[in-house]
Scaffold this motif. Structure first.
Motif, PDB file in Angstrom:
ATOM      1  N   GLY A 198       0.843  -1.195   0.000  1.00 53.80           N
ATOM      2  CA  GLY A 198       0.000   0.000   0.000  1.00 53.80           C
ATOM      3  C   GLY A 198       0.873   1.239   0.000  1.00 53.80           C
ATOM      4  O   GLY A 198       1.659   1.446   0.923  1.00 53.80           O
ATOM      5  N   TYR A 199       0.761   2.033  -1.037  1.00 58.22           N
ATOM      6  CA  TYR A 199       1.484   3.307  -1.064  1.00 58.22           C
ATOM      7  C   TYR A 199       0.639   4.375  -0.391  1.00 58.22           C
ATOM      8  O   TYR A 199      -0.562   4.475  -0.634  1.00 58.22           O
ATOM      9  N   VAL A 200       1.283   5.196   0.439  1.00 60.45           N
ATOM     10  CA  VAL A 200       0.638   6.397   0.951  1.00 60.45           C
ATOM     11  C   VAL A 200       1.427   7.580   0.383  1.00 60.45           C
ATOM     12  O   VAL A 200       2.609   7.761   0.709  1.00 60.45           O
ATOM     13  N   SER A 201       0.805   8.350  -0.497  1.00 58.25           N
ATOM     14  CA  SER A 201       1.510   9.475  -1.115  1.00 58.25           C
ATOM     15  C   SER A 201       1.227  10.766  -0.354  1.00 58.25           C
ATOM     16  O   SER A 201       0.284  10.843   0.435  1.00 58.25           O
ATOM     17  N   MET A 202       2.048  11.769  -0.596  1.00 61.04           N
ATOM     18  CA  MET A 202       1.934  13.101   0.027  1.00 61.04           C
ATOM     19  C   MET A 202       2.054  13.036   1.560  1.00 61.04           C
ATOM     20  O   MET A 202       1.365  13.769   2.291  1.00 61.04           O
ATOM     21  N   CYS A 203       2.955  12.189   2.062  1.00 65.43           N
ATOM     22  CA  CYS A 203       3.078  12.007   3.519  1.00 65.43           C
ATOM     23  C   CYS A 203       3.650  13.222   4.242  1.00 65.43           C
ATOM     24  O   CYS A 203       3.390  13.421   5.427  1.00 65.43           O
ATOM     25  N   PHE A 204       4.483  14.005   3.560  1.00 67.00           N
ATOM     26  CA  PHE A 204       5.181  15.086   4.276  1.00 67.00           C
ATOM     27  C   PHE A 204       4.833  16.472   3.749  1.00 67.00           C
ATOM     28  O   PHE A 204       5.344  17.471   4.239  1.00 67.00           O
ATOM     29  N   GLY A 205       3.994  16.518   2.761  1.00 71.41           N
ATOM     30  CA  GLY A 205       3.612  17.815   2.206  1.00 71.41           C
ATOM     31  C   GLY A 205       2.803  17.590   0.953  1.00 71.41           C
ATOM     32  O   GLY A 205       2.917  16.541   0.317  1.00 71.41           O
ATOM     33  N   ASP A 206       1.978  18.560   0.635  1.00 72.13           N
ATOM     34  CA  ASP A 206       1.081  18.462  -0.512  1.00 72.13           C
ATOM     35  C   ASP A 206       1.145  19.809  -1.230  1.00 72.13           C
ATOM     36  O   ASP A 206       1.126  20.846  -0.575  1.00 72.13           O
ATOM     37  N   PRO A 207       1.257  19.815  -2.564  1.00 72.16           N
ATOM     38  CA  PRO A 207       1.442  21.095  -3.265  1.00 72.16           C
ATOM     39  C   PRO A 207       0.258  22.049  -3.122  1.00 72.16           C
ATOM     40  O   PRO A 207       0.430  23.253  -3.294  1.00 72.16           O
ATOM     41  N   TRP A 208      -0.917  21.545  -2.813  1.00 74.10           N
ATOM     42  CA  TRP A 208      -2.098  22.398  -2.684  1.00 74.10           C
ATOM     43  C   TRP A 208      -2.425  22.699  -1.222  1.00 74.10           C
ATOM     44  O   TRP A 208      -2.932  23.757  -0.902  1.00 74.10           O
ATOM     45  N   GLU A 209      -2.136  21.717  -0.337  1.00 75.20           N
ATOM     46  CA  GLU A 209      -2.544  21.866   1.064  1.00 75.20           C
ATOM     47  C   GLU A 209      -1.387  22.252   1.979  1.00 75.20           C
ATOM     48  O   GLU A 209      -1.589  22.537   3.156  1.00 75.20           O
ATOM     49  N   GLY A 210      -0.151  22.203   1.461  1.00 75.72           N
ATOM     50  CA  GLY A 210       1.008  22.530   2.295  1.00 75.72           C
ATOM     51  C   GLY A 210       1.344  21.385   3.237  1.00 75.72           C
ATOM     52  O   GLY A 210       1.281  20.212   2.849  1.00 75.72           O
ATOM     53  N   ALA A 211       1.701  21.727   4.484  1.00 74.51           N
ATOM     54  CA  ALA A 211       2.078  20.700   5.457  1.00 74.51           C
ATOM     55  C   ALA A 211       0.894  19.764   5.708  1.00 74.51           C
ATOM     56  O   ALA A 211      -0.262  20.198   5.701  1.00 74.51           O
TER      57      ALA A 211
END
Ligand code: MG
Length: 305
Positions: A144-157
């Motif tokens: 299972g991949y979990v992406s955007m674990c440390f930051g998201d380009p739209w939501e930030g932290a």
């Protein structure tokens, strides 16, 4: 000569993502025979775990539209060779090809879940649960991949609890391995330790974790070292640094397998990988793509020759 550090594993499993994550994010569409040759060369260089392709509708990812043909050409392979299956239909196709391990790709953030999967985080996990359950009933391992674990380009932290909730849920639904992805490469070592600590505190065994770092901000190897110190022994990387991230804007994406192997071997950690053979493979692949490798180690070792 290698010099060890305390608290590190003696062996690390390098999980090669170049043929799938790498080529999926390259603008050039690579012919199937070149992909097959790439995989054979990676195995020949000692990689034991190679994610091969993705069983997604061709209109989503035209770069990987030849999944069945690639597997047919490769035939029986040694080691782990998972494929990505976003849906039940993808799992059907993978099972028909005799695949023994699959992966599903979730997001820790709502915006990326909407953009990538066209549904909320909760709805996407509900979509994956029966796919994972069926794959397990069929005797398959499931990553299972979990992406955007440390930051998201739209939501930030991204709040730690939010990431941990998704990772724990994926493990509970039957994923045998959970790969924590820093999809835009913004994470730093303290965040890595905080996330792994929270997951192990919530009962997710460190042996079932993998890490997937991107080098966008030059943090991938520092983050890897901390993950190893936390007990993680499976590390994702892409030969030659193949594959940028279409959401990160810059050219640097996946941690290059050669850069990872240089560090691991320097620390005296066994990988089973022949670095010189891997560098030759990535140099050859860079030639196929018509541009230099993104791996510092590939460039440095080619310069030495
Ligand atoms: Mg990646």
């Amino acid at each position: 000569m290698s010099t060890s550090l305390p608290g590190l594993p003696s062996r690390v499993e390098v999980y090669e993502v170049g043929p799938r994550d790498g080529l999926q994010n390259e603008s050039t569409v690579v012919p199937v025979e070149v992909k097959a040759e790439f995989v054979r060369r990676l195995l020949g260089a000692g990689l034991t775990t190679v994610e091969l392709t993705s069983f997604v509708p061709a209109r989503w990812v035209p770069q990987l539209a030849d999944a069945e043909e690639l597997l047919r050409r490769l035939g029986e392979l040694p080691g782990r060779h998972p494929v990505l299956v976003p849906t039940d239909r993808g799992l059907d196709r993978a099972l028909a090809c005799g695949v023994r391990e699959v992966a599903v790709f979730a997001s820790a953030t709502e915006t990326f879940a909407q953009r990538n999967l066209n549904r909320s985080v909760a709805a996407s996990l509900d979509m994956f649960a029966p796919v994972v359950a069926r794959a397990r009933r069929e005797g398959l391992a499931v990553r299972g991949y979990v992406s955007m674990c440390f930051g998201d380009p739209w939501e930030g932290a991204v709040p730690l609890d939010q990431v941990a909730d998704v990772a724990v849920r994926m493990h509970e639904m039957g994923c045998t391995e959970v790969s924590l992805g820093d999809t835009i490469g913004v994470g730093t070592p303290g965040q890595v330790r905080a996330l792994v600590d929270q997951l192990t505190a919530r009962g997710l065994p460190v042996d079932d974790l993998a890490v997937h770092f991107h080098d966008t901000y030059g943090q991938a190897l520092a983050n890897t070292l901390v993950a190893l110190q936390c007990g993680v022994t499976t590390v994702d990387a892409s030969a030659g640094g193949l594959g940028g991230c279409p959401y990160a804007g810059s050219a640097t994406g996946n941690l290059a397998t050669e850069d990872l192997v240089w560090q691991l071997h320097g620390l005296g950690i066994d990988t089973g990988i022949d670095l010189a053979a891997l560098v030759r493979t990535s140099a050859w692949m860079a030639g196929q793509l018509g541009r230099p490798s993104a791996s510092r180690t590939v460039l440095a070792l080619l310069e030495e020759q």
